[in-house]
Design a protein around this motif. Structure first.
Motif, PDB file in Angstrom:
ATOM      1  N   HIS A 276       6.136   1.962   3.496  1.00 23.86           N
ATOM      2  CA  HIS A 276       6.117   0.790   2.608  1.00 23.86           C
ATOM      3  C   HIS A 276       6.490   1.185   1.169  1.00 23.86           C
ATOM      4  O   HIS A 276       6.788   0.322   0.347  1.00 23.86           O
ATOM      5  CB  HIS A 276       4.731   0.134   2.627  1.00 23.86           C
ATOM      6  CG  HIS A 276       4.340  -0.309   3.999  1.00 23.86           C
ATOM      7  ND1 HIS A 276       4.426  -1.620   4.406  1.00 23.86           N
ATOM      8  CD2 HIS A 276       3.934   0.400   5.076  1.00 23.86           C
ATOM      9  CE1 HIS A 276       4.065  -1.702   5.677  1.00 23.86           C
ATOM     10  NE2 HIS A 276       3.762  -0.486   6.103  1.00 23.86           N
TER      11      HIS A 276
ATOM     12  N   HIS B 263       0.852  -1.197   0.000  1.00 22.04           N
ATOM     13  CA  HIS B 263       0.000   0.000   0.000  1.00 22.04           C
ATOM     14  C   HIS B 263       0.887   1.245   0.000  1.00 22.04           C
ATOM     15  O   HIS B 263       2.059   1.184   0.369  1.00 22.04           O
ATOM     16  CB  HIS B 263      -0.969  -0.010   1.187  1.00 22.04           C
ATOM     17  CG  HIS B 263      -0.314   0.072   2.545  1.00 22.04           C
ATOM     18  ND1 HIS B 263       0.535  -0.900   3.017  1.00 22.04           N
ATOM     19  CD2 HIS B 263      -0.395   1.006   3.517  1.00 22.04           C
ATOM     20  CE1 HIS B 263       0.940  -0.573   4.235  1.00 22.04           C
ATOM     21  NE2 HIS B 263       0.404   0.583   4.562  1.00 22.04           N
TER      22      HIS B 263
ATOM     23  N   HIS C 248       1.644   3.867   1.659  1.00 19.55           N
ATOM     24  CA  HIS C 248       2.066   4.651   2.821  1.00 19.55           C
ATOM     25  C   HIS C 248       3.600   4.699   2.769  1.00 19.55           C
ATOM     26  O   HIS C 248       4.236   3.717   2.382  1.00 19.55           O
ATOM     27  CB  HIS C 248       1.598   3.993   4.135  1.00 19.55           C
ATOM     28  CG  HIS C 248       0.169   4.288   4.475  1.00 19.55           C
ATOM     29  ND1 HIS C 248      -0.562   3.539   5.377  1.00 19.55           N
ATOM     30  CD2 HIS C 248      -0.661   5.277   4.042  1.00 19.55           C
ATOM     31  CE1 HIS C 248      -1.783   4.047   5.482  1.00 19.55           C
ATOM     32  NE2 HIS C 248      -1.868   5.091   4.681  1.00 19.55           N
TER      33      HIS C 248
ATOM     34  N   HIS D  19      -6.987  -2.162   6.038  1.00 19.25           N
ATOM     35  CA  HIS D  19      -5.992  -1.397   6.808  1.00 19.25           C
ATOM     36  C   HIS D  19      -6.305   0.097   6.813  1.00 19.25           C
ATOM     37  O   HIS D  19      -6.278   0.726   7.854  1.00 19.25           O
ATOM     38  CB  HIS D  19      -4.592  -1.633   6.231  1.00 19.25           C
ATOM     39  CG  HIS D  19      -3.579  -0.605   6.654  1.00 19.25           C
ATOM     40  ND1 HIS D  19      -3.371  -0.278   7.980  1.00 19.25           N
ATOM     41  CD2 HIS D  19      -2.724   0.202   5.941  1.00 19.25           C
ATOM     42  CE1 HIS D  19      -2.427   0.662   8.058  1.00 19.25           C
ATOM     43  NE2 HIS D  19      -2.039   0.982   6.837  1.00 19.25           N
TER      44      HIS D  19
ATOM     45  N   ASP E 265       0.599  -3.726   6.386  1.00 19.68           N
ATOM     46  CA  ASP E 265      -0.222  -3.340   7.544  1.00 19.68           C
ATOM     47  C   ASP E 265      -1.611  -3.947   7.400  1.00 19.68           C
ATOM     48  O   ASP E 265      -2.145  -4.041   6.294  1.00 19.68           O
ATOM     49  CB  ASP E 265      -0.345  -1.809   7.604  1.00 19.68           C
ATOM     50  CG  ASP E 265       0.995  -1.140   7.831  1.00 19.68           C
ATOM     51  OD1 ASP E 265       1.952  -1.847   8.194  1.00 19.68           O
ATOM     52  OD2 ASP E 265       1.083   0.091   7.641  1.00 19.68           O
TER      53      ASP E 265
HETATM   54 ZN   LIG Z   1      -0.012   1.637   6.422  1.00 18.22          ZN
END
Ligand SMILES: [Zn+2]
Ligand SMILES: [Zn+2]
Length: 229
Positions: A57, A52, A54, A106, A129
């Motif tokens: 990551h 994802h 974020h 998430h 996550d």
């Molecule tokens: Zn995250």
């Protein structure tokens, strides 16, 4: 398969020499799952799959960040910061591996996937996550040799918030994730540690180990840890 866990620190301020870097899982030096640090590109993977968008990551989602690695990058959704991104759907065959995206719960703002990586008869699942996985998506997750998942929070229920529409976001607790994956995996490795773990690692390790059961072993990754599956 050889699995190298490049970074084990969640999106937190606290650091520790063994838990310094953000998320990245390198499989057989070929496939990189998450790229929480630009430095991970030095391993010259042949492709990247991102759980994802974020920044812990996908480092290029940090302010001013961008990426142009010249290799295929697969992600759950497009980003202006990377023009060549492929959207993951279902299974992708790369270099003799079958990589299947499994939707996980998430975040409300970004789409999140876990990745099932299969080669010959070995099966690894990496979550990024996660709060949970919908029942219909869980069906594909059986007989896993290894699950790599997160440890942002230990307590049951983790940290889960709800918006006005009743949609949830956040992270499950380690205890919830053991319950979720003990049914389908023989080994669970924790990474993406939260402050609770870094502030007292000895006690954190003990807490996680105390959740082990006869049918599943639990391990605690450090930056650079490798596992042979
Ligand atoms: Zn995250
Ligand atoms: Zn994260």
């Amino acid at each position: 398969m050889q699995v190298k866990i490049l970074g084990t620190r969640g999106e937190i301020r606290a650091t520790h020499p063994k838990h310094l870097l953000h998320s990245g899982i390198l499989i057989d030096r070929k496939i990189l799952l998450d790229v929480g640090e630009m430095a991970f590109l030095k391993y010259k993977p042949q492709c990247i799959f991102i759980t994802h968008l974020h920044p812990d990551h996908a480092f290029f989602m940090s302010p001013g960040g961008e990426i142009n690695p010249g290799i295929p990058v697969f992600a759950p959704e497009r980003s202006e910061r990377l023009k060549t991104m492929h959207i993951v759907t279902g299974s992708t065959e790369v270099e003799g591996y079958r990589i299947t995206s499994i939707p996980v719960i998430h975040s409300i703002k970004v789409k999140s996937m876990g990745y099932l990586v299969e080669k010959r008869n070995k099966r690894i699942f990496y979550t990024g996550d996660i709060i949970s996985i919908e029942k219909r998506s869980l069906k594909g997750l059986t007989k896993l040799d290894l699950v790599i998942t997160e440890a942002s929070f230990f307590r049951r229920g983790g940290l889960i918030r709800k918006n006005k529409q009743g949609e949830i976001f956040g992270h499950a607790g380690v205890q919830d994730l053991v319950n979720l994956f003990a049914k389908c995996a023989t080994k669970i490795v924790f990474t993406h540690f939260g402050t609770w773990f870094l502030k007292d690692i000895t006690s954190g390790r003990r807490k996680i180990k105390s959740l082990a059961r006869n049918d599943v072993t639990l391990d605690i990754a450090i930056d650079g840890a490798t596992y042979k599956i």
